[in-house]
Design a protein around this motif. Sequence first.
Motif, short mmCIF file in Angstrom:
data_model
loop_
_atom_site.label_atom_id
_atom_site.label_comp_id
_atom_site.label_asym_id
_atom_site.label_seq_id
_atom_site.Cartn_x
_atom_site.Cartn_y
_atom_site.Cartn_z
N HIS A 83 0.83 -1.19 0.00
CA HIS A 83 0.00 0.00 0.00
C HIS A 83 0.86 1.24 0.00
N TYR A 84 0.32 2.31 -0.52
CA TYR A 84 0.95 3.63 -0.42
C TYR A 84 0.26 4.38 0.69
N GLY A 85 0.88 5.45 1.09
CA GLY A 85 0.27 6.26 2.14
C GLY A 85 0.57 5.69 3.52
N HIS A 92 -4.41 0.72 -0.81
CA HIS A 92 -3.97 -0.64 -1.09
C HIS A 92 -3.83 -0.84 -2.60
N VAL A 93 -2.64 -1.18 -3.02
CA VAL A 93 -2.39 -1.33 -4.45
C VAL A 93 -2.24 -2.81 -4.82
N LEU A 94 -1.51 -3.57 -4.03
CA LEU A 94 -1.42 -5.01 -4.25
C LEU A 94 -2.10 -5.69 -3.07
N GLY A 111 -3.97 -5.13 -17.47
CA GLY A 111 -4.89 -4.61 -16.46
C GLY A 111 -5.17 -3.15 -16.71
N ALA A 112 -6.25 -2.69 -16.12
CA ALA A 112 -6.64 -1.30 -16.34
C ALA A 112 -5.63 -0.36 -15.70
N SER A 113 -5.68 0.87 -16.16
CA SER A 113 -4.78 1.87 -15.62
C SER A 113 -5.01 2.01 -14.11
N GLY A 114 -3.92 2.01 -13.37
CA GLY A 114 -4.02 2.23 -11.92
C GLY A 114 -4.25 0.97 -11.13
N CYS A 115 -4.22 -0.20 -11.79
CA CYS A 115 -4.52 -1.43 -11.04
C CYS A 115 -3.29 -1.94 -10.28
N GLY A 116 -2.14 -1.34 -10.53
CA GLY A 116 -0.95 -1.70 -9.74
C GLY A 116 0.14 -2.42 -10.51
N ASP A 234 7.73 -2.08 -19.11
CA ASP A 234 6.48 -1.41 -18.74
C ASP A 234 5.99 -0.60 -19.95
N GLU A 235 5.06 -1.16 -20.63
CA GLU A 235 4.46 -0.55 -21.82
C GLU A 235 5.49 -0.13 -22.86
N PRO A 236 6.24 -1.07 -23.40
CA PRO A 236 7.28 -0.71 -24.37
C PRO A 236 6.72 -0.33 -25.73
#
Length: 802
Positions: A83-85, A92-94, A111-116, A234-236
């Motif tokens: 988690h961040y914060g 919670h990210v993962l 996965g969608a943007s922001g899913c970790g 990461d997104e090449p």
Amino acid sequence: MVSEAFKLSRVSEKKPAKDAAAEVREANSLAERGGPESVVSTSPATVDVDKDGVGNGRRLVTQQSSVWTRRQQAVCVRHAFKHYGTNKNPNHVLQNLNMTVAKGTIYGLLGASGCGKTTLLSCLVGRRHLNSGEIWVLGGKPGTKGSGVPGKRVGYMPQEIALLGEFSIRETMMYFGWIFGMPSSEIQERLDFLLNFLDLPSQNRLVKNLSGGQQRRVSFAVALMHDPELLILDEPTVGVDPLLRQSIWHHLVQITKDGNKTVIITTHYIEEARQAHAIGLMRSGKLLAEESPSALLTTYNCLSLEEVFLKLSRKQGNSVPGVPDANMTNNISVASLNWGNKKDEPVFVTEESGVVGLNFHQSKEMLINESNGHLDALNKNRPGKSEPVVDCDDCTDCCKLTTRGKMRALLQKNFLRMWRNVGVMLFIFALPVMQVILFCLAIGRNPTGLHLAIVNHEMNFTTKECPVYNNCSLSWLSCRYIQQLDNETIVKDYYETKDQALDAVRMGEAWGALYFTENFTDALVARMALGQSSDNETLDQSEIRVWLDMSNQQIGLMLNRDLQFSYRDFAQDLLSQCNNNPKLADIPIQFKDPIYGSNNPSFTDFVAPGVILTIVFFLAVALTSSALIIERMEGLLDRSWVAGVSPFEILFSHVVTQFVVMCGQTALVLIFMIAVFEVECKGDMFWVIILTILQGLCGMCFGFVISAICELERNAIQLALGSFYPTLLLSGVIWPVEGMPIVLRYISLGLPLTMATTSLRSMLTRGWQINEPDVYNGFFATIIWIALFLTISLVVLKVKRG
Ligand SMILES: Nc1ncnc2c1ncn2[C@@H]1O[C@H](COP(=O)(O)OP(=O)(O)OP(=O)(O)O)[C@@H](O)[C@H]1O
């Protein structure tokens, strides 16, 4: 050693899905507590997950999973939470994410943007740490000694460009190649191949002048550069045309063919991930499935991966909070139940699958068929014929602090960066010279052209023909005194009345008013002749009355001093002309030649030592306080860390670069201060130079602290500027420390510039040597501060890297 096992075998009684899930969890937790083997042999976990009617009554049979098996995977993530914060307000990210990437495969993380996804990748390369859970990468735990991760075993292409704009493509490749310990000739060979393969422009083009797509390809080339065992991309393919995208995928397939290279790739073009051997579909910090693309399509009866993802997302969205889905709990998916050829065969679910989806060992066979059989490499690494689990091929982190290649790369980067930036170059060398010149021209010189309002009633109003006799004549003595006043400093303005003169002072037209009574000369002569028998009126009439504007201390004190000195000179001259002893005009205090300094001390000489050190100290602060921040913001710092550069190496390379700059700056400051403007230097020049350089180093280290602490450049600037005045005011540079309140004195002594200033002043004006406590204390204090600042920077960098 922790090893987990799930052993699911055919069971005669069906259990509710919830219980089944709980059982798996229990087995899991048992395994985590360290009693895995017993779980396997004595209490096989059996689960029937037929509740949703998709599993067709198939049973999940757990396979043995151990640290050994995890190490055989290219990547193995277990129960990852991140988690961040703050803990109180976490993002919670993962969330209990499991992932298994077999060696020699291409793994598409979708996965969608922001899913970790990026968070997960940054944990894999050792840039971030999990809050809990385990990660194994190439047999080791990222960030541990000898794991080679971060390091050259991994090639990482972050989402952002993370390159140095001022570098050409070739220099970029050389930078990373040297960090990876490659010889220049090999780097050039690789570069030629990559330029051609990725359709890049001339190797001499600066990165900042390339298009966005070209920059991404350079970034991709950097990841491929050293032919790593594990490529994390990461997104090449963002911003890359379809043809090149296809050729990139083709290349990835080729390099994974022999089973030695593994690729993890994230992409937003879901359909291009069909070319991967396995796909992890991620949503809200979990993997919804981990399958081969064809298995996913078959299982979910979809035509596109996008559809599969939507189906799974809906399924996850529909799950009741707190009640685990039959297909999600403990990584056992509906997909796994459907998978397999024969209905009555158990489905093996191991920690190797680790995911919501299919048992990867099973799907492996399918992958072999789908990908020309190269995945049989997966089976090679069984006990007995295994390669060393932790391959310490990057032994720099085991026994050496750094390597020549890394230092070469880092130093070249620092120097080239300065060289390519004219503004910075000017700043580095022109600013100290300009500051010294301005200081010497603007500070410490006597003010000139100060207006003085004079009322001389002896001369009956305004008269410029005030007669002056330079012999023993005792007439018009007021004129003789007025003549004595320094003509450069004082501009004499005559007024008729005392009130007019005072008004002139009040109006700011004059710095003081001077008044002579009508019979000033007679009274003064009488005062001299009569001595102690002079009456009050005689004493009163013989006085020169002065009203000064003391709002400006320097000007007020200077006029005060000049008026007194002029009277002394006037009286001495008169006495000697009249054959009297001129000493009679002196006050009975004899100031002999001072031990140190002169009877007419210069403010410049007092301030100069502190100014020299302040210039060098704060220039170094200005140079370094943003150095790390800029690199961090560009992403280069992260990328260098992932390539295996340590905080110590980064810091050391900057120290070396700045040290060279510092020597140049110190030379310029001292040459202009001492040789050109002739600021007094009675001490040993060698120690003066050493102390100045040490102060520069101290400023540099302070700058490192700032740039390690601050996230943003503007915060660093604020902190650097904010620290300037307090340091200047409290360090005894412009006013003696002895004039401060006791508490401030102690604070002042604790500052990096105070003792050094005293030390330099003692050397310059007193000519003291290094064996004097006042002198060597300045050196000790500076060295202690350097060590302290360096330690703080290193600790902060290490913490931040984690
Ligand atoms: N340094 C950070 N501090 C706080 N929150 C962060 C940080 N980095 C990422 N996040 C948050 O974590 C979540 C996951 O971010 P992440 O970058 O891992 O997603 P992603 O799947 O890679 O997204 P994308 O595909 O858009 O790159 C997001 O909600 C993001 O806002």
